[in-house]
Design a protein around this motif. Sequence first.
Motif, PDB file in Angstrom:
ATOM      1  N   GLN A   7       0.830  -1.199   0.000  1.00 18.80           N
ATOM      2  CA  GLN A   7       0.000   0.000   0.000  1.00 18.80           C
ATOM      3  C   GLN A   7       0.872   1.259   0.000  1.00 18.80           C
ATOM      4  N   LEU A  11       1.123   4.003  -3.072  1.00 23.20           N
ATOM      5  CA  LEU A  11       0.861   5.418  -2.809  1.00 23.20           C
ATOM      6  C   LEU A  11       2.051   6.282  -3.213  1.00 23.20           C
ATOM      7  N   SER A  56      -2.655   8.372   5.700  1.00 22.04           N
ATOM      8  CA  SER A  56      -3.785   9.280   5.542  1.00 22.04           C
ATOM      9  C   SER A  56      -3.314  10.647   5.042  1.00 22.04           C
ATOM     10  N   ARG A  59      -2.376  10.381   1.395  1.00 23.89           N
ATOM     11  CA  ARG A  59      -3.564  10.366   0.515  1.00 23.89           C
ATOM     12  C   ARG A  59      -4.118  11.774   0.320  1.00 23.89           C
ATOM     13  N   SER A  63      -4.398  14.007  -3.247  1.00 22.83           N
ATOM     14  CA  SER A  63      -5.547  14.743  -3.782  1.00 22.83           C
ATOM     15  C   SER A  63      -5.204  16.210  -4.013  1.00 22.83           C
TER      16      SER A  63
END
Length: 88
Positions: A7, A11, A56, A59, A63
């Motif tokens: 993961q 990312l 978190s 992420r 964005s």
Amino acid sequence: MASGRNQVIALYRMLIRESQKFPSYNYRTYAVRRVRSSFRENMAVQNQKQLEELLSRARESLSVVRRQVSVGRLYGAQKTIVEDGGPQ
């Protein structure tokens, strides 16, 4: 932990790819450098709670980078000498 590692790597790759889409050379190199340094800085984190918090935050950064790339594409950026290959 292997799925967590996968993961993190996925990312990281997404952040690098998105950062390389900035039309401006300066923003592009800055974003790529920040992504690399941030992931290197937190490479040894073992605490699961802290790892989730960092994921978190990454992420959210992804964005933000996507939005900024979209905004950057709305306005034309002049190529710098570095991008053009220098004076002919």
